[in-house]
Enzyme design. Structure first.
Site, PDB file in Angstrom:
ATOM      1  N   ASP A  49      44.433  33.798  47.757  1.00  0.00           N
ATOM      2  CA  ASP A  49      43.009  33.660  47.436  1.00  0.00           C
ATOM      3  C   ASP A  49      42.753  32.220  47.001  1.00  0.00           C
ATOM      4  OD1 ASP A  49      40.448  33.821  45.954  1.00  0.00           O
ATOM      5  OD2 ASP A  49      40.675  35.972  46.253  1.00  0.00           O
ATOM      6  N   ASN A 109      37.341  46.198  46.434  1.00  0.00           N
ATOM      7  CA  ASN A 109      35.921  46.385  46.149  1.00  0.00           C
ATOM      8  C   ASN A 109      35.174  46.826  47.402  1.00  0.00           C
ATOM      9  OD1 ASN A 109      36.462  45.332  43.563  1.00  0.00           O
ATOM     10  ND2 ASN A 109      36.101  43.237  44.257  1.00  0.00           N
ATOM     11  N   GLN A 119      31.929  43.502  45.777  1.00  0.00           N
ATOM     12  CA  GLN A 119      32.403  42.971  47.064  1.00  0.00           C
ATOM     13  C   GLN A 119      31.488  41.829  47.514  1.00  0.00           C
ATOM     14  OE1 GLN A 119      32.524  45.782  50.323  1.00  0.00           O
ATOM     15  NE2 GLN A 119      33.743  44.437  51.612  1.00  0.00           N
ATOM     16  N   HIS A 133      39.329  44.058  52.119  1.00  0.00           N
ATOM     17  CA  HIS A 133      40.469  43.293  51.606  1.00  0.00           C
ATOM     18  C   HIS A 133      40.975  43.921  50.331  1.00  0.00           C
ATOM     19  CE1 HIS A 133      36.723  41.520  50.098  1.00  0.00           C
ATOM     20  NE2 HIS A 133      37.376  41.281  48.984  1.00  0.00           N
ATOM     21  N   PHE A 134      42.271  43.830  50.161  1.00  0.00           N
ATOM     22  CA  PHE A 134      42.941  44.308  48.955  1.00  0.00           C
ATOM     23  C   PHE A 134      43.408  43.091  48.175  1.00  0.00           C
ATOM     24  CE2 PHE A 134      43.493  48.892  49.719  1.00  0.00           C
ATOM     25  CZ  PHE A 134      43.076  48.960  51.039  1.00  0.00           C
ATOM     26  N   HIS A 135      42.992  43.006  46.910  1.00  0.00           N
ATOM     27  CA  HIS A 135      43.471  41.935  46.036  1.00  0.00           C
ATOM     28  C   HIS A 135      44.806  42.377  45.427  1.00  0.00           C
ATOM     29  CE1 HIS A 135      39.471  39.823  45.495  1.00  0.00           C
ATOM     30  NE2 HIS A 135      39.028  41.027  45.832  1.00  0.00           N
TER      31      HIS A 135
HETATM   32  P1  AMP Z   1      35.485  40.271  46.794  1.00  0.00           P
HETATM   33  O1  AMP Z   1      34.651  39.941  45.583  1.00  0.00           O
HETATM   34  O2  AMP Z   1      36.345  41.484  46.552  1.00  0.00           O
HETATM   35  O3  AMP Z   1      34.676  40.340  48.054  1.00  0.00           O
HETATM   36  O4  AMP Z   1      36.504  39.070  46.903  1.00  0.00           O
HETATM   37  C1  AMP Z   1      36.451  38.074  47.886  1.00  0.00           C
HETATM   38  C2  AMP Z   1      37.577  37.113  47.588  1.00  0.00           C
HETATM   39  O5  AMP Z   1      37.771  36.292  48.732  1.00  0.00           O
HETATM   40  C3  AMP Z   1      37.311  36.182  46.411  1.00  0.00           C
HETATM   41  O6  AMP Z   1      38.352  36.356  45.441  1.00  0.00           O
HETATM   42  C4  AMP Z   1      37.332  34.785  47.032  1.00  0.00           C
HETATM   43  O7  AMP Z   1      37.913  33.817  46.187  1.00  0.00           O
HETATM   44  C5  AMP Z   1      38.144  35.011  48.283  1.00  0.00           C
HETATM   45  N1  AMP Z   1      37.886  34.094  49.388  1.00  0.00           N
HETATM   46  C6  AMP Z   1      36.690  33.808  49.943  1.00  0.00           C
HETATM   47  N2  AMP Z   1      36.846  32.942  50.966  1.00  0.00           N
HETATM   48  C7  AMP Z   1      38.171  32.684  51.055  1.00  0.00           C
HETATM   49  C8  AMP Z   1      38.968  31.862  51.914  1.00  0.00           C
HETATM   50  N3  AMP Z   1      38.424  31.134  52.896  1.00  0.00           N
HETATM   51  N4  AMP Z   1      40.307  31.853  51.736  1.00  0.00           N
HETATM   52  C9  AMP Z   1      40.869  32.594  50.732  1.00  0.00           C
HETATM   53  N5  AMP Z   1      40.170  33.379  49.903  1.00  0.00           N
HETATM   54  C10 AMP Z   1      38.842  33.423  50.055  1.00  0.00           C
END
Ligand code: AMP
Length: 138
Positions: free
Chosen positions: A34, A90, A97, A103-105
């Site tokens: 991330d 999320n 989200q 996506h899985f964190h």
């Molecule tokens: P969410 O809030 O669950 O949709 O999380 C989206 C995540 O994607 C966030 O933690 C961002 O920091 C991450 N993110 C967005 N764009 C990129 C990217 N180009 N490369 C890596 N992570 C990203």
């Protein structure tokens, strides 16, 4: 579920059109760091094919992700010397989200991370739980 969505940042990462720090890959899933980590080692695991929400995910992609998650989380925990990890997924803006591609964190926990949440558990009457479970099974 579409194979890819033209304005989706994670589809572009999966297609190699936007760079990422890749940490693992299978035929149908990709894991990368991330860019705004909550902790060192914060990693995202995505299906390569576009799906906005968990319920849109095809079974084969879900299987690839499921096979990756545990071993990868354990490896990240070990590499960054974390004491544990959270898996966070999320669905929908109301759930936080931001990127509308499943996506899985994987968030390693060392006590100095940026993850915070409340867990204000309530009490439920057994009759209400029974009624709700009945509705869900129907
Ligand atoms: P969410 O809030 O669950 O949709 O999380 C989206 C995540 O994607 C966030 O933690 C961002 O920091 C991450 N993110 C967005 N764009 C990129 C990217 N180009 N490369 C890596 N992570 C990203």
């Amino acid at each position: 579920m579409a194979a890819s969505s033209t304005d989706c940042v994670f589809c572009k990462i999966a297609a190699g059109e936007i760079p990422c720090h890749r940490v693992a890959e299978t035929e149908r899933a990709l894991a990368f760091l991330d860019v705004n980590p909550l902790a060192e080692g914060h990693t995202l695991v995505i299906p390569k094919a576009h799906a906005a929400f968990l319920e849109d995910l095809d079974a084969e992609s879900a299987a690839d992700i499921a096979r990756l998650l545990g071993p990868l989380a354990a490896r990240i925990q070990s590499v960054v010397s974390a004491a544990g990890y959270n898996i966070l997924q999320n669905n929908g803006a109301a759930a936080g989200q931001v990127v509308m591609h499943v996506h899985f964190h994987i968030i390693p926990r060392r006590g100095d991370d940026g993850l915070g949440y409340r867990w204000n558990a309530g009490r439920a009457e057994p009759e209400r739980l029974a009624a709700l479970a009945g509705k869900l099974r129907a």
